[in-house]
Design an enzyme around this catalytic site. Structure first.
Site, PDB file in Angstrom:
ATOM      1  N   HIS A 221       0.853  -1.189   0.000  1.00  0.00           N
ATOM      2  CA  HIS A 221       0.000   0.000   0.000  1.00  0.00           C
ATOM      3  C   HIS A 221       0.885   1.234   0.000  1.00  0.00           C
ATOM      4  O   HIS A 221       1.956   1.268   0.619  1.00  0.00           O
ATOM      5  CB  HIS A 221      -0.876   0.009   1.267  1.00  0.00           C
ATOM      6  N   ARG A 225       0.148  12.563  -0.373  1.00  0.00           N
ATOM      7  CA  ARG A 225      -0.905  13.575  -0.402  1.00  0.00           C
ATOM      8  C   ARG A 225      -0.356  14.954  -0.033  1.00  0.00           C
ATOM      9  O   ARG A 225       0.649  15.083   0.667  1.00  0.00           O
ATOM     10  CB  ARG A 225      -2.025  13.194   0.564  1.00  0.00           C
ATOM     11  N   ARG A 371     -15.887   9.442  -3.088  1.00  0.00           N
ATOM     12  CA  ARG A 371     -16.416   8.420  -4.009  1.00  0.00           C
ATOM     13  C   ARG A 371     -16.208   7.041  -3.378  1.00  0.00           C
ATOM     14  O   ARG A 371     -15.082   6.573  -3.222  1.00  0.00           O
ATOM     15  CB  ARG A 371     -15.712   8.520  -5.366  1.00  0.00           C
ATOM     16  N   ILE A 372     -17.304   6.370  -3.062  1.00  0.00           N
ATOM     17  CA  ILE A 372     -17.245   5.120  -2.296  1.00  0.00           C
ATOM     18  C   ILE A 372     -16.428   4.044  -2.996  1.00  0.00           C
ATOM     19  O   ILE A 372     -15.625   3.340  -2.365  1.00  0.00           O
ATOM     20  CB  ILE A 372     -18.666   4.593  -2.002  1.00  0.00           C
ATOM     21  N   GLU A 373     -16.610   3.874  -4.298  1.00  0.00           N
ATOM     22  CA  GLU A 373     -15.871   2.834  -5.015  1.00  0.00           C
ATOM     23  C   GLU A 373     -14.367   3.051  -4.908  1.00  0.00           C
ATOM     24  O   GLU A 373     -13.590   2.094  -4.817  1.00  0.00           O
ATOM     25  CB  GLU A 373     -16.298   2.808  -6.489  1.00  0.00           C
TER      26      GLU A 373
END
Length: 411
Positions: A221, A225, A371-373
């Site tokens: 992962h 940002r 955005r959930i997806e």
């Protein structure tokens, strides 16, 4: 038993939301190397508790209300809304527009987005080459309030069960609970904010999770940002971490060694500080163990010139394949048993638990209507929860648990 993660998702969210403070980390200790313990409660949180105590004590003053600074009528909404994303066939050359969002460092916003776009393309290309069969599906969207994003997701590949790399540019306004989730010092920054108060913000980031099929190939992962909020506050954050199912010291020396080399190049204290930070951050509090074997993690970087911090993030994100690719190449064709596969799925269950209950990025996305997806892209397609499972003493699985309960130095 084997189950789709989706089935467990709602149960975990329901359990988390059943408490008054669902997304905050509980005040408890966890194991660290050397047998000592370290509390997960930050100084800022302790200070907040003291403040809360004073507030409760002052409830005797009836009729008095604290009015906070209200956002202007034209401010972006607190919740962007799950359906506020409009799919587009082609993404604009830039999702960062001068004049959008709070006043700030437009050149850095633009430069950071460009870095993320280039890294998204190069990383997904390299992963497709490693997989040999799978290809990334790309979805793009924009928001009426400004910003948007691109998700690239590969599923059902030859090597990868699921791999995703998401780019997101967000303009909005944060309520106190979202500000607390956005950064390590969020609790301190939100202190004193009154009900209804909101902080306009800009955020740009690139995040990714790779879930290989083979139990001996680790999950990886990363997230890098850049944030700005009203009033000229800015900071960089991010990191890359590794989550194997089995201990392989040679693999960990390569992965950690790659990032130690980068850290040492930019600041001699970075690796020691950021490795320890990762060991603290990626803890599944209710299990008293880490999600995996860490890597580097940092937040609130703003003590140097912005270009210096940018250069560090730039080199880190562009070293993902160098650090991770050889590990997948090495293990993608390893032979494994059904027991090995079931253990991998149990470790993925731990991955799901951390992401849904403690991960700051997931919490921030859910609290600001992301955005959930894209937010839940990080979850594996399959996972396993076996009742009261305890590895056989002396087994490779037991060694994995020990390394997660007592973080090790790999380089």
């Amino acid at each position: 038993f084997r189950m789709k993660v989706t089935a467990a998702l709602f149960a975990l969210l329901a359990a988390a939301s059943s408490t008054a403070d669902a997304f905050t980390i509980p005040n408890r200790s966890f194991a660290v190397r050397g047998g000592t313990t370290l509390s997960s409660t930050t100084d800022a949180e302790k200070e907040t508790e003291k403040t809360d105590g004073k507030k409760n004590k002052g409830k005797k003053d009836k009729g008095k209300k604290t009015e906070g600074k209200k956002a202007p009528k034209d401010a972006p909404p607190v919740q962007l809304g799950w359906n506020s994303h409009t799919a587009v066939d082609e993404v604009p050359d830039s999702l960062v527009k001068e004049g959008d969002g709070p006043d700030g460092n437009f050149p850095m916003r633009s430069k950071f987005e460009q870095m993320c776009r280039e890294a998204q393309v190069s990383i997904t290309k390299a992963i497709e080459e490693i997989d040999g069969e799978g290809t990334f599906q790309e979805d793009a969207w924009v928001r009426s309030t400004g910003g948007g994003g691109m998700s690239r997701v590969l599923s059902g590949g030859k090597v990868f069960e699921k791999a995703g790399v998401n780019l997101s540019v967000v303009y909005g306004s944060m309520p106190p609970e979202a500000l607390q989730a956005a950064t390590e010092r969020g609790v301190d920054r939100a202190k004193g904010m009154a009900p209804g108060e909101r902080v306009p913000f800009f955020a740009c980031g690139l995040s990714s999770v790779m879930h290989p099929k083979n139990p001996f190939a680790p999950t990886m992962h990363f997230n890098y940002r850049y944030f700005e909020t009203d009033g000229g506050v800015w900071w960089f954050g991010g990191g890359t971490d590794i989550t194997p199912s089995y201990v392989n010291e040679e693999d960990m020396k390569h992965f950690h060694g790659t990032y130690k080399e980068i850290c040492d190049k930019h600041d001699p204290d970075y690796y020691t500080e950021f490795k320890a930070w990762a060991d603290r951050y990626f803890v599944i509090q209710h299990r008293n163990e880490t999600r995996g074997f860490g890597g580097i993690f940092f937040d609130d970087q703003n003590d140097k010139d912005p270009d210096e911090h940018f250069a560090f993030s730039h080199e880190c994100v562009n070293s993902v394949i160098k650090a991770y690719g050889p590990l997948v190449e090495k293990h993608k064709d390893d032979e494994y048993t059904q027991q090995n596969k079931e253990w991998q799925l149990m470790r993925r269950g731990r991955y799901v638990e951390f992401n849904l209950v403690y991960d700051r990025g997931t919490v921030f996305g859910l609290k600001t209507g992301g955005r959930i997806e894209s937010i839940l892209m990080s979850l594996p397609e399959t996972a396993r929860w076996e009742y009261d499972h305890t590895p056989e003493p002396g087994s490779p699985e037991a060694d994995m648990i020990d390394a997660c309960q007592n973080p090790r130095d790999w380089v």
